[in-house]
Scaffold this motif. Sequence first.
Motif, PDB file in Angstrom:
ATOM      1  N   TYR A   1       0.802  -1.025  -0.201  1.00 59.42           N
ATOM      2  CA  TYR A   1       0.415  -0.046  -0.346  1.00 59.42           C
ATOM      3  C   TYR A   1       0.388   1.195  -0.101  1.00 59.42           C
TER       4      TYR A   1
ATOM      5  N   GLY B   1       3.678  -3.567   8.599  1.00 53.12           N
ATOM      6  CA  GLY B   1       5.141  -3.216   9.156  1.00 53.12           C
ATOM      7  C   GLY B   1       4.959  -1.726   8.740  1.00 53.12           C
ATOM      8  N   ASP B   2       6.068  -1.064   9.713  1.00 58.57           N
ATOM      9  CA  ASP B   2       6.208  -0.140   9.592  1.00 58.57           C
ATOM     10  C   ASP B   2       6.892   1.434   8.479  1.00 58.57           C
TER      11      ASP B   2
ATOM     12  N   TYR C   1     -16.956  -6.963   3.587  1.00 52.62           N
ATOM     13  CA  TYR C   1     -16.083  -7.765   5.364  1.00 52.62           C
ATOM     14  C   TYR C   1     -14.941  -6.220   5.281  1.00 52.62           C
TER      15      TYR C   1
ATOM     16  N   PHE D   1     -13.769  -3.316   8.593  1.00 47.67           N
ATOM     17  CA  PHE D   1     -12.400  -3.186  10.307  1.00 47.67           C
ATOM     18  C   PHE D   1     -11.511  -1.876  10.196  1.00 47.67           C
TER      19      PHE D   1
ATOM     20  N   TYR E   1      -8.477  -0.463  11.723  1.00 46.00           N
ATOM     21  CA  TYR E   1      -7.193  -0.450  11.953  1.00 46.00           C
ATOM     22  C   TYR E   1      -7.114   0.529  12.992  1.00 46.00           C
TER      23      TYR E   1
ATOM     24  N   GLN F   1      -2.910   3.755  14.003  1.00 47.38           N
ATOM     25  CA  GLN F   1      -2.100   3.703  13.203  1.00 47.38           C
ATOM     26  C   GLN F   1      -1.493   4.921  14.155  1.00 47.38           C
TER      27      GLN F   1
ATOM     28  N   ARG G   1       4.519   4.908  12.720  1.00 43.36           N
ATOM     29  CA  ARG G   1       4.004   2.975  12.587  1.00 43.36           C
ATOM     30  C   ARG G   1       3.589   2.350  11.253  1.00 43.36           C
ATOM     31  N   GLY G   2       2.955   2.036  11.210  1.00 42.84           N
ATOM     32  CA  GLY G   2       2.258   0.649  10.437  1.00 42.84           C
ATOM     33  C   GLY G   2       0.339   0.638  10.903  1.00 42.84           C
ATOM     34  N   LEU G   3      -0.231   0.479  10.210  1.00 43.74           N
ATOM     35  CA  LEU G   3      -1.439  -0.271  11.057  1.00 43.74           C
ATOM     36  C   LEU G   3      -1.543  -1.216  11.812  1.00 43.74           C
TER      37      LEU G   3
ATOM     38  N   PHE H   1      -4.122  -4.285  13.747  1.00 41.23           N
ATOM     39  CA  PHE H   1      -5.499  -4.359  13.565  1.00 41.23           C
ATOM     40  C   PHE H   1      -6.248  -4.455  14.871  1.00 41.23           C
TER      41      PHE H   1
ATOM     42  N   LYS I   1     -12.635  -6.646  13.569  1.00 39.73           N
ATOM     43  CA  LYS I   1     -13.239  -7.058  12.038  1.00 39.73           C
ATOM     44  C   LYS I   1     -14.532  -7.738  11.987  1.00 39.73           C
TER      45      LYS I   1
ATOM     46  N   LEU J   1      -4.862   7.631  15.294  1.00 43.21           N
ATOM     47  CA  LEU J   1      -5.109   8.558  14.035  1.00 43.21           C
ATOM     48  C   LEU J   1      -6.228   6.509  13.623  1.00 43.21           C
TER      49      LEU J   1
ATOM     50  N   PHE K   1      -8.982   4.374  11.301  1.00 43.49           N
ATOM     51  CA  PHE K   1      -8.984   4.303   9.612  1.00 43.49           C
ATOM     52  C   PHE K   1      -9.676   2.771   9.899  1.00 43.49           C
TER      53      PHE K   1
ATOM     54  N   LEU L   1      -7.450  -3.859   0.375  1.00 46.42           N
ATOM     55  CA  LEU L   1      -8.583  -3.452   1.328  1.00 46.42           C
ATOM     56  C   LEU L   1      -9.268  -1.965   1.037  1.00 46.42           C
TER      57      LEU L   1
ATOM     58  N   PHE M   1      -9.531   1.180   2.269  1.00 44.32           N
ATOM     59  CA  PHE M   1      -9.564   2.497   3.048  1.00 44.32           C
ATOM     60  C   PHE M   1     -10.376   3.668   2.774  1.00 44.32           C
TER      61      PHE M   1
ATOM     62  N   LYS N   1     -10.475   8.025   4.971  1.00 43.76           N
ATOM     63  CA  LYS N   1      -9.365   8.982   5.143  1.00 43.76           C
ATOM     64  C   LYS N   1      -8.681   9.239   6.015  1.00 43.76           C
TER      65      LYS N   1
END
Lengths: 115, 116
Positions: A35, A107-108, B32, B34, B36, B38, B42-44, B46, B49, B88, B90, B104, B106, B108
């Motif tokens: 992404y 991941g980050d 489906y 979800f 998330y 953030q 960092r990443g998202l 989970f 769901k 944040l 999502f 997925l 998402f 905004k």
Amino acid sequence: GAGVSQSPSNKVTEKGKDVELRCDPISGHTALYWYRQSLGQGLEFLIYFQGNSAPDKSGLPSDRFSAERTGGSVSTLTIQRTQQEDSAVYLCASSRTGGAGQPQHFGDGTRLSIL
Amino acid sequence: AQSVAQPEDQVNVAEGNPLTVKCTYSVSGNPYLFWYVQYPNRGLQFLLKYITGDNLVKGSYGFEAEFNKSQTSFHLKKPSALVSDSALYFCAVRDDSGGGADGLTFGKGTHLIIQP
């Protein structure tokens, strides 16, 4: 266990150069996703791998973008002849299978800045 | 095509109060859904769901979400907010019809700010 690992965490490069981003998914996860996250466009899906094949490349923004996955594990996203609009955070995710109900683990990211 | 709308860019809640982060979706088949979260740089991560079954789903860190098919909504809730919930958020959807993208889709994102 270990999560999704991405490298480098930050990359600064000049316009026109090629860049390669790496993703190491969670061990045993067969599905892998890339992404792109940017201020203007939010989170955009780029490409999906099931094993080593990519049944869905619909999100790749141009032919300058390509990705591969080898051995059902590590994936690389390559951007050729980078442009300033390529500046973004590139996120990789993996899931146990490619099923639609499977949660994806992220991941980050790699923060890419094009000068 | 599938889409997700998060109508609020930012939600402010006092610590200890209940919180709601809104999400509506549009898909061709069955959704489906979800959520998330953030944190900076960092990443998202989970949270929870909805696939099928009970409309109220429970997830990590005390969060829950309510699926409402008639309103095509999937709002995130928590009974008592913590300052550490500031992040944040999502909402995301994936279509089971086989005609949508495999990734997925998402919203905004909504900035949740919990004030001490």
